[in-house]
Design a protein around this motif. Structure first.
Motif, PDB file in Angstrom:
ATOM      1  N   TYR A   1     -40.825  84.395 -14.722  1.00 46.90           N
ATOM      2  CA  TYR A   1     -42.202  83.903 -14.558  1.00 46.90           C
ATOM      3  C   TYR A   1     -42.235  82.380 -14.503  1.00 46.90           C
ATOM      4  N   SER A   2     -41.391  81.730 -15.288  1.00 43.69           N
ATOM      5  CA  SER A   2     -41.407  80.263 -15.325  1.00 43.69           C
ATOM      6  C   SER A   2     -40.984  79.668 -13.985  1.00 43.69           C
ATOM      7  N   GLU A   3     -40.198  80.430 -13.223  1.00 42.16           N
ATOM      8  CA  GLU A   3     -39.740  79.953 -11.912  1.00 42.16           C
ATOM      9  C   GLU A   3     -40.547  80.577 -10.773  1.00 42.16           C
ATOM     10  N   ASN A   4     -41.572  81.345 -11.151  1.00 40.74           N
ATOM     11  CA  ASN A   4     -42.425  82.021 -10.176  1.00 40.74           C
ATOM     12  C   ASN A   4     -41.640  82.968  -9.257  1.00 40.74           C
ATOM     13  N   GLY A   5     -40.616  83.600  -9.818  1.00 44.78           N
ATOM     14  CA  GLY A   5     -39.826  84.556  -9.047  1.00 44.78           C
ATOM     15  C   GLY A   5     -40.420  85.952  -9.143  1.00 44.78           C
ATOM     16  N   ILE A   6     -39.983  86.844  -8.244  1.00 40.52           N
ATOM     17  CA  ILE A   6     -40.479  88.230  -8.318  1.00 40.52           C
ATOM     18  C   ILE A   6     -39.419  89.181  -8.874  1.00 40.52           C
ATOM     19  N   GLY A   7     -38.197  88.682  -9.017  1.00 39.73           N
ATOM     20  CA  GLY A   7     -37.156  89.517  -9.590  1.00 39.73           C
ATOM     21  C   GLY A   7     -36.024  88.667 -10.140  1.00 39.73           C
ATOM     22  N   LEU A   8     -35.337  89.206 -11.137  1.00 41.18           N
ATOM     23  CA  LEU A   8     -34.204  88.489 -11.718  1.00 41.18           C
ATOM     24  C   LEU A   8     -33.206  89.513 -12.259  1.00 41.18           C
ATOM     25  N   ALA A   9     -31.931  89.302 -11.945  1.00 35.33           N
ATOM     26  CA  ALA A   9     -30.872  90.168 -12.462  1.00 35.33           C
ATOM     27  C   ALA A   9     -30.143  89.421 -13.586  1.00 35.33           C
ATOM     28  N   ALA A  10     -29.650  90.177 -14.576  1.00 33.08           N
ATOM     29  CA  ALA A  10     -28.980  89.551 -15.723  1.00 33.08           C
ATOM     30  C   ALA A  10     -27.812  88.666 -15.279  1.00 33.08           C
ATOM     31  N   THR A  11     -27.135  89.067 -14.219  1.00 32.14           N
ATOM     32  CA  THR A  11     -26.029  88.270 -13.667  1.00 32.14           C
ATOM     33  C   THR A  11     -26.448  86.819 -13.431  1.00 32.14           C
ATOM     34  N   GLN A  12     -27.687  86.639 -12.989  1.00 32.18           N
ATOM     35  CA  GLN A  12     -28.167  85.290 -12.648  1.00 32.18           C
ATOM     36  C   GLN A  12     -28.331  84.387 -13.866  1.00 32.18           C
ATOM     37  N   VAL A  13     -28.449  85.001 -15.057  1.00 28.33           N
ATOM     38  CA  VAL A  13     -28.519  84.194 -16.275  1.00 28.33           C
ATOM     39  C   VAL A  13     -27.204  84.331 -17.066  1.00 28.33           C
ATOM     40  N   ASN A  14     -26.147  84.682 -16.321  1.00 26.56           N
ATOM     41  CA  ASN A  14     -24.789  84.728 -16.873  1.00 26.56           C
ATOM     42  C   ASN A  14     -24.615  85.772 -17.981  1.00 26.56           C
ATOM     43  N   VAL A  15     -25.389  86.864 -17.894  1.00 24.55           N
ATOM     44  CA  VAL A  15     -25.208  88.007 -18.792  1.00 24.55           C
ATOM     45  C   VAL A  15     -24.787  89.160 -17.890  1.00 24.55           C
ATOM     46  N   HIS A  16     -23.564  89.663 -18.104  1.00 20.20           N
ATOM     47  CA  HIS A  16     -23.031  90.595 -17.111  1.00 20.20           C
ATOM     48  C   HIS A  16     -23.211  92.050 -17.526  1.00 20.20           C
ATOM     49  N   LYS A  17     -24.510  92.396 -17.619  1.00 25.39           N
ATOM     50  CA  LYS A  17     -24.937  93.762 -17.949  1.00 25.39           C
ATOM     51  C   LYS A  17     -25.876  94.229 -16.854  1.00 25.39           C
ATOM     52  N   ARG A  18     -25.935  95.554 -16.668  1.00 20.18           N
ATOM     53  CA  ARG A  18     -26.734  96.091 -15.553  1.00 20.18           C
ATOM     54  C   ARG A  18     -28.211  96.182 -15.939  1.00 20.18           C
ATOM     55  N   VAL A  19     -28.866  95.026 -15.854  1.00 17.60           N
ATOM     56  CA  VAL A  19     -30.281  94.899 -16.224  1.00 17.60           C
ATOM     57  C   VAL A  19     -30.997  94.062 -15.170  1.00 17.60           C
ATOM     58  N   ILE A  20     -32.157  94.543 -14.697  1.00 18.61           N
ATOM     59  CA  ILE A  20     -32.980  93.695 -13.839  1.00 18.61           C
ATOM     60  C   ILE A  20     -34.435  93.730 -14.296  1.00 18.61           C
ATOM     61  N   VAL A  21     -35.141  92.629 -14.036  1.00 18.42           N
ATOM     62  CA  VAL A  21     -36.582  92.574 -14.304  1.00 18.42           C
ATOM     63  C   VAL A  21     -37.274  92.186 -13.004  1.00 18.42           C
ATOM     64  N   MET A  22     -38.508  92.651 -12.846  1.00 21.00           N
ATOM     65  CA  MET A  22     -39.255  92.347 -11.628  1.00 21.00           C
ATOM     66  C   MET A  22     -40.739  92.319 -11.924  1.00 21.00           C
ATOM     67  N   ASP A  23     -41.475  91.608 -11.082  1.00 18.18           N
ATOM     68  CA  ASP A  23     -42.932  91.715 -11.041  1.00 18.18           C
ATOM     69  C   ASP A  23     -43.359  91.337  -9.632  1.00 18.18           C
ATOM     70  N   ILE A  24     -43.793  92.334  -8.865  1.00 19.06           N
ATOM     71  CA  ILE A  24     -44.177  92.049  -7.484  1.00 19.06           C
ATOM     72  C   ILE A  24     -45.703  91.995  -7.331  1.00 19.06           C
ATOM     73  N   SER A  25     -46.416  92.035  -8.457  1.00 20.77           N
ATOM     74  CA  SER A  25     -47.885  91.992  -8.375  1.00 20.77           C
ATOM     75  C   SER A  25     -48.365  90.564  -8.116  1.00 20.77           C
ATOM     76  N   GLU A  26     -49.498  90.450  -7.420  1.00 13.34           N
ATOM     77  CA  GLU A  26     -50.046  89.114  -7.168  1.00 13.34           C
ATOM     78  C   GLU A  26     -50.537  88.477  -8.452  1.00 13.34           C
ATOM     79  N   GLU A  27     -51.040  89.290  -9.360  1.00 15.47           N
ATOM     80  CA  GLU A  27     -51.611  88.761 -10.615  1.00 15.47           C
ATOM     81  C   GLU A  27     -50.533  88.389 -11.622  1.00 15.47           C
ATOM     82  N   ARG A  28     -49.294  88.749 -11.338  1.00 19.16           N
ATOM     83  CA  ARG A  28     -48.174  88.448 -12.250  1.00 19.16           C
ATOM     84  C   ARG A  28     -48.381  89.084 -13.618  1.00 19.16           C
ATOM     85  N   ASN A  29     -48.849  90.320 -13.607  1.00 19.69           N
ATOM     86  CA  ASN A  29     -49.092  90.990 -14.886  1.00 19.69           C
ATOM     87  C   ASN A  29     -48.550  92.423 -14.898  1.00 19.69           C
TER      88      ASN A  29
END
Ligand code: NI
Length: 165
Positions: A40-68
């Motif tokens: 949310y701080s980077e206004n992204g719509i998805g993030l995988a744990a790999t991208q924050v250097n945690v090598h576990k099979r986890v992803i988060v997403m929010d594709i809503s316009e309201e960001r909720n």
């Protein structure tokens, strides 16, 4: 919650293949909370744990316009239902900041994942959600959107991002 540092292309750690999650505990919940805050701080719509250097099979997403509408997928995997229907979208990535590239992917998939309690779920997502899921699962395999581009384009992006460091 805390904001995590996002690795950027061509950091070699983005090429790590993530391990399956086996423990559905408080630390997993904390990881997804931190990942959502970072996304949310980077206004992204998805993030995988790999991208924050945690090598576990986890992803988060929010594709809503309201960001909720935060979504969490643990151990996600998909099967392509049909290769006939394709979806082209101008994809961006928090690990490839400042670039958007048109990528075509199958848009009929069967998605399986686990929630934070470890329950197994299944869905057949559509449209943007389908594309976003595939982009994020790629990260867990050490694959990036630049891999879909020509070598020339990829090298150009690498050179530009290297200059920013
Ligand atoms: Ni990405």
């Amino acid at each position: 919650m805390s904001i995590m540092k996002i690795l950027t292309f061509p950091d070699p750690r983005l090429r790590t293949v993530a391990d399956p999650v086996e423990k559905f505990d408080k630390s997993l919940k904390k990881l997804t909370d931190d990942m959502l805050e970072t996304m949310y701080s980077e206004n992204g719509i998805g993030l995988a744990a790999t991208q924050v250097n945690v090598h576990k099979r986890v992803i988060v997403m929010d594709i809503s316009e309201e960001r909720n509408e935060p979504r969490v997928y643990v151990n996600p995997e998909f099967e392509i239902k049909s290769n006939k229907s394709l979806f082209t979208f101008s994809e961006g990535c928090l690990s490839v900041p400042g670039f958007n590239e048109e990528i075509t992917r199958p848009d009929q998939i069967i998605l399986k994942w686990q929630n934070l309690d470890g329950d197994r779920l299944e869905d057949e997502p559509e449209g943007l959600l389908t594309v976003c899921i595939q982009h994020e699962i790629d990260h867990l395999e050490g694959k990036l959107m630049v891999d879909y581009l020509s070598t020339l384009k990829r090298d150009r992006i690498r050179n530009k991002l290297n200059k920013r460091i």
